[in-house]
Design a protein around this motif. Structure first.
Motif, PDB file in Angstrom:
ATOM      1  N   SER A 298      28.375  36.980  44.687  1.00 56.87           N
ATOM      2  CA  SER A 298      27.012  36.545  45.221  1.00 56.87           C
ATOM      3  C   SER A 298      26.603  35.182  44.610  1.00 56.87           C
ATOM      4  CB  SER A 298      26.166  37.703  44.761  1.00 56.87           C
ATOM      5  OG  SER A 298      25.819  37.653  43.254  1.00 56.87           O
ATOM      6  N   PRO A 299      25.518  34.686  45.210  1.00 54.27           N
ATOM      7  CA  PRO A 299      25.235  33.272  44.502  1.00 54.27           C
ATOM      8  C   PRO A 299      24.875  33.357  43.076  1.00 54.27           C
ATOM      9  CG  PRO A 299      23.976  33.857  46.630  1.00 54.27           C
ATOM     10  CD  PRO A 299      24.735  35.119  46.182  1.00 54.27           C
ATOM     11  N   GLY A 300      25.741  32.442  42.455  1.00 50.07           N
ATOM     12  CA  GLY A 300      25.812  32.075  41.131  1.00 50.07           C
ATOM     13  C   GLY A 300      26.538  33.320  40.279  1.00 50.07           C
ATOM     14  N   TYR A 301      27.335  34.046  41.026  1.00 48.74           N
ATOM     15  CA  TYR A 301      27.833  35.292  40.134  1.00 48.74           C
ATOM     16  C   TYR A 301      29.410  35.742  40.822  1.00 48.74           C
ATOM     17  CZ  TYR A 301      28.977  39.860  38.760  1.00 48.74           C
ATOM     18  OH  TYR A 301      29.593  40.992  38.116  1.00 48.74           O
ATOM     19  N   ALA A 302      30.056  35.993  39.959  1.00 49.66           N
ATOM     20  CA  ALA A 302      31.420  36.278  40.407  1.00 49.66           C
ATOM     21  C   ALA A 302      32.231  37.257  39.526  1.00 49.66           C
ATOM     22  CB  ALA A 302      32.313  35.122  40.821  1.00 49.66           C
ATOM     23  N   ARG A 303      32.977  38.157  40.077  1.00 48.07           N
ATOM     24  CA  ARG A 303      33.795  39.217  39.126  1.00 48.07           C
ATOM     25  C   ARG A 303      35.183  39.258  39.916  1.00 48.07           C
ATOM     26  NH1 ARG A 303      33.203  43.520  35.351  1.00 48.07           N
ATOM     27  NH2 ARG A 303      34.626  45.356  35.923  1.00 48.07           N
ATOM     28  N   VAL A 304      36.153  38.940  38.942  1.00 48.89           N
ATOM     29  CA  VAL A 304      37.552  39.300  39.463  1.00 48.89           C
ATOM     30  C   VAL A 304      38.262  40.151  38.626  1.00 48.89           C
ATOM     31  CG1 VAL A 304      37.575  36.830  40.761  1.00 48.89           C
ATOM     32  CG2 VAL A 304      38.362  37.248  38.173  1.00 48.89           C
TER      33      VAL A 304
ATOM     34  N   GLN B  96      39.270  31.665  37.547  1.00 47.75           N
ATOM     35  CA  GLN B  96      39.219  32.344  38.938  1.00 47.75           C
ATOM     36  C   GLN B  96      37.619  32.679  39.229  1.00 47.75           C
ATOM     37  OE1 GLN B  96      40.985  31.687  41.578  1.00 47.75           O
ATOM     38  NE2 GLN B  96      40.560  33.040  42.997  1.00 47.75           N
ATOM     39  N   ALA B  97      37.033  33.308  38.163  1.00 44.06           N
ATOM     40  CA  ALA B  97      35.677  33.792  38.319  1.00 44.06           C
ATOM     41  C   ALA B  97      34.927  32.581  38.331  1.00 44.06           C
ATOM     42  CB  ALA B  97      35.542  35.148  37.294  1.00 44.06           C
ATOM     43  N   PHE B  98      35.117  31.647  37.201  1.00 45.88           N
ATOM     44  CA  PHE B  98      34.326  30.458  37.074  1.00 45.88           C
ATOM     45  C   PHE B  98      34.531  29.498  38.555  1.00 45.88           C
ATOM     46  CE2 PHE B  98      35.265  26.079  35.503  1.00 45.88           C
ATOM     47  CZ  PHE B  98      34.240  25.673  35.068  1.00 45.88           C
ATOM     48  N   ALA B  99      35.512  29.522  39.120  1.00 50.07           N
ATOM     49  CA  ALA B  99      35.658  28.800  40.431  1.00 50.07           C
ATOM     50  C   ALA B  99      34.721  29.313  41.599  1.00 50.07           C
ATOM     51  CB  ALA B  99      37.081  28.645  40.926  1.00 50.07           C
ATOM     52  N   TYR B 100      35.040  30.672  41.616  1.00 47.84           N
ATOM     53  CA  TYR B 100      33.921  31.432  42.440  1.00 47.84           C
ATOM     54  C   TYR B 100      32.655  31.258  42.565  1.00 47.84           C
ATOM     55  CZ  TYR B 100      37.675  34.095  45.455  1.00 47.84           C
ATOM     56  OH  TYR B 100      38.812  34.319  45.949  1.00 47.84           O
ATOM     57  N   ALA B 101      32.162  31.490  41.077  1.00 45.77           N
ATOM     58  CA  ALA B 101      30.854  31.483  41.028  1.00 45.77           C
ATOM     59  C   ALA B 101      30.345  30.007  41.356  1.00 45.77           C
ATOM     60  CB  ALA B 101      30.457  31.820  39.609  1.00 45.77           C
ATOM     61  N   GLY B 102      30.799  29.196  40.610  1.00 48.56           N
ATOM     62  CA  GLY B 102      30.486  27.468  40.742  1.00 48.56           C
ATOM     63  C   GLY B 102      30.385  27.231  42.269  1.00 48.56           C
ATOM     64  N   ASN B 103      31.469  27.514  43.075  1.00 49.87           N
ATOM     65  CA  ASN B 103      31.414  27.222  44.557  1.00 49.87           C
ATOM     66  C   ASN B 103      30.372  28.099  45.303  1.00 49.87           C
ATOM     67  OD1 ASN B 103      33.569  25.132  45.386  1.00 49.87           O
ATOM     68  ND2 ASN B 103      34.407  26.112  43.438  1.00 49.87           N
ATOM     69  N   SER B 104      29.940  29.049  44.743  1.00 52.31           N
ATOM     70  CA  SER B 104      29.073  29.972  45.501  1.00 52.31           C
ATOM     71  C   SER B 104      27.799  29.445  45.784  1.00 52.31           C
ATOM     72  CB  SER B 104      28.807  31.259  44.963  1.00 52.31           C
ATOM     73  OG  SER B 104      27.964  31.224  43.760  1.00 52.31           O
TER      74      SER B 104
ATOM     75  N   CYS C  47      26.627  22.071  36.997  1.00 51.56           N
ATOM     76  CA  CYS C  47      26.508  23.592  36.682  1.00 51.56           C
ATOM     77  C   CYS C  47      27.076  23.905  35.300  1.00 51.56           C
ATOM     78  CB  CYS C  47      26.879  24.400  37.704  1.00 51.56           C
ATOM     79  SG  CYS C  47      26.102  24.237  39.492  1.00 51.56           S
ATOM     80  N   MET C  48      26.366  24.887  34.844  1.00 51.04           N
ATOM     81  CA  MET C  48      26.821  25.206  33.396  1.00 51.04           C
ATOM     82  C   MET C  48      27.072  27.083  33.840  1.00 51.04           C
ATOM     83  SD  MET C  48      27.706  24.700  30.525  1.00 51.04           S
ATOM     84  CE  MET C  48      27.957  25.455  29.005  1.00 51.04           C
ATOM     85  N   MET C  49      28.195  27.410  33.102  1.00 49.41           N
ATOM     86  CA  MET C  49      28.513  29.078  33.412  1.00 49.41           C
ATOM     87  C   MET C  49      28.911  29.379  32.205  1.00 49.41           C
ATOM     88  SD  MET C  49      30.218  28.401  37.235  1.00 49.41           S
ATOM     89  CE  MET C  49      29.983  26.518  37.248  1.00 49.41           C
ATOM     90  N   GLU C  50      28.942  30.760  32.133  1.00 47.28           N
ATOM     91  CA  GLU C  50      29.396  31.665  31.074  1.00 47.28           C
ATOM     92  C   GLU C  50      30.297  32.796  31.819  1.00 47.28           C
ATOM     93  OE1 GLU C  50      27.659  33.655  27.401  1.00 47.28           O
ATOM     94  OE2 GLU C  50      27.303  34.716  29.133  1.00 47.28           O
ATOM     95  N   ILE C  51      31.590  32.916  31.229  1.00 45.37           N
ATOM     96  CA  ILE C  51      32.479  34.000  31.590  1.00 45.37           C
ATOM     97  C   ILE C  51      32.916  34.803  30.468  1.00 45.37           C
ATOM     98  CG2 ILE C  51      34.900  34.220  32.785  1.00 45.37           C
ATOM     99  CD1 ILE C  51      33.542  30.688  32.498  1.00 45.37           C
ATOM    100  N   LYS C  52      32.972  35.995  30.852  1.00 47.58           N
ATOM    101  CA  LYS C  52      33.211  37.262  29.750  1.00 47.58           C
ATOM    102  C   LYS C  52      34.543  37.761  30.532  1.00 47.58           C
ATOM    103  CE  LYS C  52      28.632  38.047  28.189  1.00 47.58           C
ATOM    104  NZ  LYS C  52      27.444  38.990  28.020  1.00 47.58           N
ATOM    105  N   VAL C  53      35.499  38.012  29.891  1.00 43.56           N
ATOM    106  CA  VAL C  53      36.716  38.737  30.068  1.00 43.56           C
ATOM    107  C   VAL C  53      36.848  39.732  29.498  1.00 43.56           C
ATOM    108  CG1 VAL C  53      39.169  38.529  30.279  1.00 43.56           C
ATOM    109  CG2 VAL C  53      37.823  36.465  30.741  1.00 43.56           C
TER     110      VAL C  53
END
Length: 133
Positions: A28-34, A60-68, A106-112
């Motif tokens: 969704s805009p600004g969010y991704a889960r892979v 991969q999640a980082f790329a999806y969220a930013g490009n969303s 854009c600044m993002m946080e990713i939890k694995v």
């Protein structure tokens, strides 16, 4: 076709995602889960999953969220902290949230996490748009 649907279609045909077995779970805009199931081929000499594989799930999640939010958008910085070892029988889930969307960054946080919801890595990253470059 809207931006999210276009991104899903582009991701479905991405060679590296196919090669590694990366699967988009939610976008969704600004969010991704892979997700990605681990394999014995991903083990290092200590018998644990190689850190680069864990970083790939996060990336991969980082790329999806930013490009969303802004497309095309590419990484300018990525930092990861490994918190727990991963086994070949694990399935990893990377969840990325955009913390700040700006015109130039854009600044993002990713939890694995693994299938038992154990936090195995925490990453941050920033992206820059390629628009006008």
């Amino acid at each position: 076709m809207d931006g999210i649907e276009n991104l899903k279609q582009l991701g479905a045909n991405e060679p590296i995602a196919s090669f590694l077995g990366l699967r988009l779970v939610d976008l969704s805009p600004g969010y991704a889960r892979v997700s990605m199931k681990m394999k014995p081929e991903y083990l290092n000499f200590n018998g644990k999953v190689y850190g680069g594989i864990i970083a790939s799930v996060a990336d991969q999640a980082f790329a999806y969220a930013g490009n969303s939010l802004i497309m095309p958008n590419v990484a300018s910085q990525f930092n990861i902290h490994y918190l727990a070892a991963v086994d070949a029988t694990d399935e990893l889930f990377a969840e990325c949230t955009v913390l700040k969307k700006g015109k130039r960054m854009c600044m993002m946080e990713i939890k694995v996490t693994n299938q038992q919801n154990v936090l195995v890595a925490l990453a941050t990253g920033s992206t820059i748009p390629l628009i006008g470059r």
